[in-house]
Design a protein around this motif. Structure first.
Motif: not given
Length: 530
Positions: A276-286
Motif C-alpha cells: 500500500a502507498n499512503f497519501h492525503t487529500g481525501s479519505l478512502v482506500v483506492n
C-alpha cells in the motif's frame, strides 16, 4: 448588446481572475520571489468544475495532476501559465494554493528529512535483531530513500510473504511518513510483549519506505526536484505495461526519475505479495485498476476484484471516519471509478509483478497541523495491522526442483482467473492471496511439467500450504528424459513404483503422468487445466 454582453462577461472574468491571484498571493505572503530560487517549477493548486469525465482525461493528458475528485469538482496542480488553457476548455479555475508551499506556512509537528533519518537510524540501532535500515538509492538532490526491513531474521531471505508500506510519493503529503514511523515503532517496541505483533514479525518480511520523495518533502512540493509527479512516472498501460516481468515484460527502467527507478528496481528484486502507498487529500482506500484504457467514472475491475474489495475493507472498516464516508460507500473505491491515473505505482505493481497494491488516502486535509497526528494514528493503527495480516491468507508453498531441491522461479495460476503470482527466484516461496473457497491451481515453468494443485480448500484464516516439487520428466534422475522414465511412470500407475516418484504433474499417478513424460520427449505442449 449581445456582443457587448459577451465582451463585458469576458472583461469581468479576467478581472476576477486577477483579483483571485492577488488574494492568494496576499494569503501566502507574496512568495513568488522565494519560489523562483527553487529547482521545482512553480504551480498553482486550483479547483475546477468539469462538465464530463473527458475533461479529467484532458487534464491528465496535458500533464496536469488531478489530485482529487468529488462530484463535478476536481483539485488540480497546474503550471502558473496554464490558467488560460483551462478557461479555453470552459473550466474556470479557483486558485486554492501554491506548489511548492511556502516553508514558513508549513504546519509544525513533522519529521523533516534529517530528523527522520536520525529516528530511523535509532530504531535500527535499538533493535538489531529485528530490523535493518538500508538505502534503496538517492533522490535527484542526493537524499537517501530509506527502507526499513522488520522481521525475525532480517539478514535472511526466508519462506515468508513480503509486504511493503510506502509513503509520501508526493512531498506535500507527509502524514503517511509519520504513520509509517509510528508503525515501525509499534512492531519493534511490542514484539516481546504482544503475541499478535510477534506473529506478524515472525511470519512476514515487512518493508517500510516512509519517504519516497525526500526532495519534494523538503521543498513541500508534490513533485520531485526535477518537477515530475512521481505517481504519474511509472510505466504506462498499455504501451509500456503489457506483459509481466516474469514473462519477459520489458521494465522500461531507463529514463525514469531516480526515485521511481529505485522503487522499481527494488520491487523487481523481491517478491512482494501485498503493498500500500499512503497519501492525503481525501479519505478512502483506492484499489486497482487506476487505468484500463476506459474513462474516469467507470469501474475498471481486475481479475481479483472481489478479493481486492475485501482487502480494502479490512483497512477501511477499522477507521470509523473512512468507513462511514458519504462519498465512498464503505470507505473504498475502484481507482478508475474515482478518476483515471496513468503511470501510477499501484497498477504497475499489479500488472508487472503480480503484487496487489492499494492507494490509501489518510486525511482530507493535505498537510494538517502536526497536532492531528496522534488522532490520525489512532484511527489507522488497527487498519494498518489488519491490512498487513491479509498477506497471510490464501495458498502458499515452496516451488523447487524435485531432483535437486533447488528453488525455482515459477508462475502460479488459478483456474478461471487471468492474474498470476510468482514464486521467489531465490527462495522459491509463493503466496497467492485468495478468498475462502475451493480452487484449482497450476504451477508452470519452462522446461518443467506443469504441476496441478486441484481442490485446494482455502479457509477463513491462515493460508493453506501446498508445496510444488516440479519435474522435468527425468523421473530416474539420470540426466535425460527417455523411455526409461516412461516405464517408471507406467509402473507407478500400475502400483509397482512409489507414487511420490512417479506423480510428475501433481494430480496423482495416472495416464496424465505418462502422457506428460511422453510430451517432454516428443517436444509437445502440456495442457494446464483439463
Amino acid at each position: 448588446m449581445e456582443v457587448n454582453g459577451v465582451v463585458l462577461n469576458m472583461w469581468v472574468r479576467d478581472k476576477l481572475k486577477i483579483v483571485n491571484v492577488i488574494c492568494v498571493m496576499f494569503v501566502f505572503g507574496f512568495e513568488f520571489a522565494v519560489y523562483a530560487e527553487s529547482a521545482i517549477p512553480n504551480r498553482y493548486v486550483v479547483e475546477v468544475e468539469f462538465k464530463t469525465t473527458a475533461d479529467l482525461e484532458w487534464l491528465e493528458d496535458n500533464g496536469f495532476s488531478v489530485d482529487s475528485v468529488e462530484g463535478n469538482k476536481a483539485r488540480v496542480y497546474i503550471p502558473v501559465d496554464a490558467l488560460g488553457l483551462l478557461e479555453e476548455r470552459g473550466m474556470y479555475p479557483t486558485i486554492v494554493g501554491y506548489d511548492p508551499m511556502p516553508l514558513e506556512k508549513t504546519p509544525p509537528g513533522y519529521h523533516n528529512y534529517a530528523e527522520l533519518t536520525s529516528a530511523l537510524q535509532q530504531l535500527a540501532n535499538d533493535y538489531t535483531s529485528l530490523c535493518r535500515l538500508m538505502s534503496l538509492g538517492q533522490s535527484v538532490q542526493g537524499r537517501e530513500i530509506w527502507a526499513l526491513r522488520i522481521t525475525d531474521n532480517p539478514d535472511i531471505e526466508e519462506d515468508e510473504p513480503e509486504f511493503k508500506y510506502i509513503s509520501t510519493i508526493h512531498g506535500d503529503e507527509p502524514v503517511g511518513t509519520e504513520l509509517c514511523y509510528l508503525f515501525a515503532k509499534l512492531l519493534l517496541e511490542n514484539y516481546e510483549t504482544d503475541p499478535r505483533i510477534k506473529f506478524i514479525v515472525d511470519e512476514v518480511s515487512v518493508w517500510i519506505v516512509p519517504l519516497m520523495n525526500p526532495d519534494g518533502r523538503e521543498a513541500v512540493s508534490r513533485y520531485n526536484a526535477n518537477g515530475y509527479d512521481l505517481n504519474r512516472s511509472f510505466p504506462r498501460y498499455p504501451e509500456e505495461l503489457n506483459a509481466f516481468y516474469y514473462d519477459g515484460g520489458y521494465p522500461y527502467l531507463e529514463g525514469r526519475q531516480p526515485e521511481v527507478y529505485h522503487i522499481m528496481r527494488w520491487s523487481m528484486d523481491h517478491n512482494f505479495s501485498l503493498s500500500a502507498n499512503f497519501h492525503t487529500g481525501s479519505l478512502v482506500v483506492n484499489y486497482p485498476y487506476d487505468d484500463d484504457g476506459g474513462p474516469s467514472g467507470v469501474e475498471a475491475p481486475t481479475p481479483d476484484d472481489a478479493l481486492m474489495k475485501w482487502i480494502a475493507t479490512q483497512y477501511a472498516i477499522h477507521n470509523p471516519s473512512m468507513y462511514s464516508s458519504s462519498q465512498f460507500p464503505g470507505g473504498i473505491t475502484n481507482g478508475a471509478a474515482w478518476y483515471v491515473v496513468k503511470g501510477g505505482m499501484q497498477d504497475w505493481n499489479y500488472r508487472f509483478l503480480g503484487c496487489i497494491e492499494m492507494t490509501i488516502e489518510l486525511f482530507n486535509t493535505k498537510f494538517p497541523s502536526g497536532t492531528f497526528i496522534p488522532s490520525i494514528w489512532n484511527s489507522n493503527r488497527e487498519s494498518m495491522l489488519s491490512y498487513l495480516e491479509c498477506v497471510l491468507r490464501g495458498v502458499r508453498g515452496l516451488v523447487y526442483d524435485r531432483n535437486t531441491g533447488e528453488p525455482i522461479w515459477a508462475k502460479i495460476l488459478v483456474k478461471d482467473n487471468a492474474q498470476p503470482v510468482f514464486s521467489h527466484p531465490r527462495v522459491g516461496n509463493y503466496h497467492r492471496l485468495l478468498l475462502p473457497g475451493e480452487y484449482d491451481l497450476v504451477c508452470v515453468k519452462e522446461g518443467y511439467i506443469p504441476y496441478r494443485i486441484f481442490g485446494v480448500v482455502v479457509e477463513d484464516g491462515l493460508a493453506t500450504r501446498r508445496d510444488v516439487p516440479l519435474s522435468n520428466g527425468d523421473v530416474n534422475n539420470d540426466g535425460v528424459v527417455s523411455e526409461e522414465d516412461v516405464d517408471l511412470v507406467v509402473n507407478g500407475a500400475l502400483g509397482l513404483e512409489s507414487e511420490s516418484i512417479t506423480d510428475v504433474d501433481g494430480n496423482g499417478v495416472s495416464a496424465s503422468d505418462i502422457q506428460a513424460v511422453l510430451n517432454v520427449i516428443e517436444g509437445r505442449d502440456i495442457g494446464l487445466f483439463p
